[in-house]
Scaffold this active site. Structure first.
Site, mmCIF file in Angstrom:
data_model
loop_
_atom_site.group_PDB
_atom_site.id
_atom_site.type_symbol
_atom_site.label_atom_id
_atom_site.label_comp_id
_atom_site.label_asym_id
_atom_site.label_seq_id
_atom_site.Cartn_x
_atom_site.Cartn_y
_atom_site.Cartn_z
ATOM 1 N N GLN A 36 0.836 -1.199 0.000
ATOM 2 C CA GLN A 36 0.000 0.000 0.000
ATOM 3 C C GLN A 36 0.878 1.260 0.000
ATOM 4 O O GLN A 36 2.085 1.191 0.200
ATOM 5 C CB GLN A 36 -0.921 0.006 1.223
ATOM 6 C CG GLN A 36 -0.207 -0.217 2.543
ATOM 7 C CD GLN A 36 -1.098 -0.799 3.637
ATOM 8 O OE1 GLN A 36 -2.320 -0.691 3.579
ATOM 9 N NE2 GLN A 36 -0.486 -1.405 4.648
ATOM 10 N N HIS A 67 -8.916 3.548 19.026
ATOM 11 C CA HIS A 67 -8.220 2.390 19.603
ATOM 12 C C HIS A 67 -8.854 1.913 20.914
ATOM 13 O O HIS A 67 -8.936 0.716 21.180
ATOM 14 C CB HIS A 67 -6.727 2.701 19.787
ATOM 15 C CG HIS A 67 -5.990 2.765 18.489
ATOM 16 N ND1 HIS A 67 -5.282 3.873 18.077
ATOM 17 C CD2 HIS A 67 -5.885 1.873 17.478
ATOM 18 C CE1 HIS A 67 -4.759 3.643 16.872
ATOM 19 N NE2 HIS A 67 -5.108 2.444 16.493
ATOM 20 N N ASP A 91 0.387 -0.283 13.721
ATOM 21 C CA ASP A 91 0.834 0.936 14.407
ATOM 22 C C ASP A 91 1.019 0.721 15.900
ATOM 23 O O ASP A 91 1.751 1.455 16.553
ATOM 24 C CB ASP A 91 -0.149 2.081 14.140
ATOM 25 C CG ASP A 91 -1.582 1.705 14.497
ATOM 26 O OD1 ASP A 91 -1.887 1.586 15.710
ATOM 27 O OD2 ASP A 91 -2.396 1.518 13.581
ATOM 28 N N ASP A 142 0.202 -12.461 6.267
ATOM 29 C CA ASP A 142 -1.212 -12.282 5.924
ATOM 30 C C ASP A 142 -2.063 -12.923 7.013
ATOM 31 O O ASP A 142 -1.956 -14.136 7.262
ATOM 32 C CB ASP A 142 -1.481 -12.943 4.565
ATOM 33 C CG ASP A 142 -2.896 -12.699 4.068
ATOM 34 O OD1 ASP A 142 -3.744 -12.232 4.862
ATOM 35 O OD2 ASP A 142 -3.151 -12.960 2.887
ATOM 36 N N ASP A 160 -8.365 -4.829 13.291
ATOM 37 C CA ASP A 160 -7.994 -3.410 13.205
ATOM 38 C C ASP A 160 -7.488 -3.170 11.787
ATOM 39 O O ASP A 160 -6.295 -2.986 11.565
ATOM 40 C CB ASP A 160 -6.905 -3.136 14.249
ATOM 41 C CG ASP A 160 -6.506 -1.671 14.296
ATOM 42 O OD1 ASP A 160 -7.161 -0.843 13.642
ATOM 43 O OD2 ASP A 160 -5.526 -1.363 14.999
ATOM 44 N N SER A 161 -8.408 -3.187 10.850
ATOM 45 C CA SER A 161 -8.042 -3.215 9.435
ATOM 46 C C SER A 161 -8.225 -1.872 8.763
ATOM 47 O O SER A 161 -8.869 -0.969 9.281
ATOM 48 C CB SER A 161 -8.915 -4.232 8.714
ATOM 49 O OG SER A 161 -10.248 -3.746 8.619
ATOM 50 N N THR A 162 -7.658 -1.770 7.564
ATOM 51 C CA THR A 162 -7.971 -0.671 6.672
ATOM 52 C C THR A 162 -9.359 -0.909 6.079
ATOM 53 O O THR A 162 -10.026 -1.881 6.421
ATOM 54 C CB THR A 162 -6.909 -0.611 5.545
ATOM 55 O OG1 THR A 162 -6.787 -1.914 4.984
ATOM 56 C CG2 THR A 162 -5.566 -0.176 6.099
ATOM 57 N N ASP A 163 -9.806 -0.014 5.194
ATOM 58 C CA ASP A 163 -11.101 -0.195 4.533
ATOM 59 C C ASP A 163 -11.088 -1.484 3.705
ATOM 60 O O ASP A 163 -10.022 -1.940 3.276
ATOM 61 C CB ASP A 163 -11.387 1.003 3.612
ATOM 62 C CG ASP A 163 -11.424 2.316 4.374
ATOM 63 O OD1 ASP A 163 -11.683 2.293 5.586
ATOM 64 O OD2 ASP A 163 -11.185 3.368 3.757
#
Lengths: 282, 282
Positions: A36, A67, A91, A142, A160-163
């Site tokens: 990404q 969070h 993060d 993964d 806790d993912s991205t879109d």
């Protein structure tokens, strides 16, 4: 001749028709990782900010709301969570919150992107501190692969993912939820961020519908999150046994958004959100 | 040669360092009234939008959250509100909500700017319908002047104001609150919008402190509001007798954000907001 001015703006296109702008002092990282695009900027309004593939993941000033709500509602719904899996969250912010629970013995954090972890360690020490905790075990791989075949291992899985685009899309679908179900022990639960009901109601209802194919109890809760689109953010819990609306474990110390009362209040949904959920495919 | 694109954006500078952008189809009004700059645009994301002096007042898509929370929490805290004063609110959204309460016999709406009322009637029929209700009496004048000398007249006063700058500043200060106190009858209360705890904590704490000089009971509540800065919006109630956290009047019909449960949940403040309020001048 008038004196000229310059300024520098970071702009997030939250939808095709909606954008958030933040004036910045500097660009600290601007790289393409194997997975990404990763950007770190220093904003005037909210401190340092990390964006992945153009979507704000966190700012120093408001990351606590996201969070804390992502971690503590699910963890406190469990009477004594011991083993935790964090999917994504490189993060470290979610891990930082998870280890506040005294019963937690081990946190496995699986993020696909080493560069996110590196950037957090370099630019966000107040978050990456979560990665340094002796209870936290960081794996770079993964998560879809990691979880396949695991059985009865975790008390709580936190997504806790991205879109849900590209490699993160599978994290919002039934096959993954089924693998998570198997990886959870008897009293286990899953929690995931599920976007804004104003800007992305279809992602929310899609995730809820897919989770309901697998978990007997599925509940949506919400909280404020200034730098995410529309500022109103949802989270969805799939649980095997424990009703998530009621805190039953220890209340974590040193929280700024979460509290026992906020836990209960977060499950009170405005009628328009109830309607969105009632209109989903079932 | 590549094909060129154009688009048109409305931009609100929410702070010096934070801006919200909305792509628009057209500019419907762009005038200087005797009191403020009035802009109406048709946005792709949220439908029509009204801004006053550069600050978004409402969009068709999300105005319900603000108008419902501003009106119904205070009105339902009162056992049987009959006479209501709306200060500002020339668009009609708050009046539309107020008349949903069956006990309400009269709504006096005092807005200083005839042009806001006109623009709402022309461009926002779903809001200005509130101005046409036979129970609603619209006065175009300075509310500070209107309220001076009134005594025991109203059950609830709703301050639906712009930000506290220029002519609206007095609406956030003790002398006005003292006039409101006198204008209220024995079980009366005042409610006001008091900005975001993330972007304008000083306005919130200032309003609370000033209100506490006058009212024995002062409570803050909050709700989501996508197009206001940070999306987390506060409201403050000053009450003579009734504890505002508990609904005791009739629950209004046809609400999309407000409900009896949301009423109670809205008074549950995250710890960081409690801290902001505890740090105020007292």
């Amino acid at each position: 001749m008038e004196r000229r001015n310059t300024d520098i703006w970071f702009t997030e296109y939250q939808t095709k028709h909606l954008r958030l702008g933040l004036s910045i002092k500097s660009v600290l990282a601007n790289i393409q990782t194997p997975y990404q695009h990763l950007l770190v900027v220093d904003t005037d309004q909210y401190g340092r900010l990390m964006a992945l593939d153009g979507a704000i993941q966190l700012t120093e000033s408001d990351e606590f709301t996201y969070h804390e709500m992502l971690a503590h509602v699910a963890l406190t719904s469990h009477p004594a969570p011991r083993r935790i899996l964090i999917v994504g969250g490189g993060d470290g912010g979610t891990a930082r919150e998870a280890v506040k629970h005294e019963t937690v013995e081990e946190v496995v954090l699986v993020d696909i992107d080493q560069e996110v972890i590196n950037a957090s360690k370099q630019f966000f020490p107040s978050l990456s501190s979560g990665l340094e905790d002796p209870k936290v075990n960081v794996l770079v791989m993964d998560a879809l692969e990691y979880i396949r075949g695991k059985s009865g291992k975790f008390d709580v899985v936190i997504v806790d993912s991205t879109d849900p685009v590209d490699f993160a899309e599978g994290l919002f679908r039934e096959p993954f939820y089924r693998d998570v179900f198997r990886a959870l022990n008897e009293g286990g639960s899953l929690v995931a961020q599920t976007e804004s009901p104003f800007s992305d109601p279809d992602i929310l209802t899609g995730a809820v519908s897919e989770m309901e194919k697998v978990f007997p109890i599925v509940k949506v809760f919400w909280g404020a999150m200034p730098t995410y689109p529309t500022g109103m953010w949802t989270y969805t819990i799939g649980s095997k046994v424990h009703e998530p609306g009621e805190p039953r474990g220890q209340i974590p110390p040193e929280t700024r958004y979460y509290s026992e009362e906020i836990h209960r209040a977060a499950f009170v949904l405005p009628p328009f959100l109830e309607e969105i959920l009632q209109g989903r495919d079932r």
